[in-house]
Design a protein around this motif. Sequence first.
Motif, PDB file in Angstrom:
ATOM      1  N   PHE A  14     -12.567 -32.868  28.340  1.00  0.00           N
ATOM      2  CA  PHE A  14     -11.337 -33.640  28.532  1.00  0.00           C
ATOM      3  C   PHE A  14     -11.041 -34.488  27.294  1.00  0.00           C
ATOM      4  O   PHE A  14      -9.919 -34.490  26.789  1.00  0.00           O
ATOM      5  N   ALA A  15     -12.039 -35.205  26.822  1.00  0.00           N
ATOM      6  CA  ALA A  15     -11.853 -36.059  25.651  1.00  0.00           C
ATOM      7  C   ALA A  15     -11.475 -35.227  24.428  1.00  0.00           C
ATOM      8  O   ALA A  15     -10.590 -35.620  23.658  1.00  0.00           O
ATOM      9  N   GLY A  16     -12.123 -34.091  24.251  1.00  0.00           N
ATOM     10  CA  GLY A  16     -11.848 -33.241  23.097  1.00  0.00           C
ATOM     11  C   GLY A  16     -10.431 -32.711  23.085  1.00  0.00           C
ATOM     12  O   GLY A  16      -9.772 -32.685  22.031  1.00  0.00           O
ATOM     13  N   ILE A  17      -9.945 -32.294  24.233  1.00  0.00           N
ATOM     14  CA  ILE A  17      -8.576 -31.768  24.302  1.00  0.00           C
ATOM     15  C   ILE A  17      -7.567 -32.849  23.937  1.00  0.00           C
ATOM     16  O   ILE A  17      -6.654 -32.627  23.137  1.00  0.00           O
ATOM     17  N   PHE A  18      -7.732 -34.027  24.515  1.00  0.00           N
ATOM     18  CA  PHE A  18      -6.785 -35.101  24.214  1.00  0.00           C
ATOM     19  C   PHE A  18      -6.980 -35.646  22.802  1.00  0.00           C
ATOM     20  O   PHE A  18      -6.018 -36.082  22.171  1.00  0.00           O
ATOM     21  N   ALA A  19      -8.199 -35.607  22.278  1.00  0.00           N
ATOM     22  CA  ALA A  19      -8.429 -36.030  20.884  1.00  0.00           C
ATOM     23  C   ALA A  19      -7.718 -35.087  19.921  1.00  0.00           C
ATOM     24  O   ALA A  19      -7.098 -35.539  18.940  1.00  0.00           O
ATOM     25  N   MET A  20      -7.813 -33.793  20.178  1.00  0.00           N
ATOM     26  CA  MET A  20      -7.106 -32.833  19.319  1.00  0.00           C
ATOM     27  C   MET A  20      -5.600 -33.041  19.392  1.00  0.00           C
ATOM     28  O   MET A  20      -4.911 -33.039  18.362  1.00  0.00           O
ATOM     29  N   ALA A  21      -5.087 -33.240  20.602  1.00  0.00           N
ATOM     30  CA  ALA A  21      -3.651 -33.456  20.764  1.00  0.00           C
ATOM     31  C   ALA A  21      -3.205 -34.710  20.008  1.00  0.00           C
ATOM     32  O   ALA A  21      -2.186 -34.692  19.304  1.00  0.00           O
ATOM     33  N   ALA A  22      -3.972 -35.787  20.139  1.00  0.00           N
ATOM     34  CA  ALA A  22      -3.631 -37.026  19.430  1.00  0.00           C
ATOM     35  C   ALA A  22      -3.731 -36.831  17.922  1.00  0.00           C
ATOM     36  O   ALA A  22      -2.858 -37.291  17.175  1.00  0.00           O
TER      37      ALA A  22
END
Length: 141
Positions: A14-22
Amino acid sequence: MSRTVAILIARLIFAGIFAMAAAFKFAGMADTAAYIAAAGFPFPLLLAWLAAFFELALVLAFLTGAYFSEAALLAGVYVIFLAFAFHGPSHWQGNQAEFGFFVDHFTFLAGLLFAAVHGPGEKLALHNGLIWKGESVSGRL
């Protein structure tokens, strides 16, 4: 042990997906704003910045476990908003792949809802929040 590992891996995903998006937004804020403008939203640059910081906040919540359930629920609302706004039915006729992107958001929502109900786990988690109080539906994590 395997339960703890699975929960931590899920949190990292979850964190990785949103980190990439950000990261993509911060790296190309003008491109993100143009994409938002093309979807017809007003104030695209402001919305792009707000989205990037919101995603960064989600990363922190998923990594630390603080306000985890609230973050998972908000992320779910955000993901479904993105599905309809950028991949919804109006996009399907022009590109059938958009339907797949649309459906993928619901799969992500399912994981986020499951995470919201079951919480951040007991390991490596700050148990701050308004919803999750340390017990799952079955009474144990």
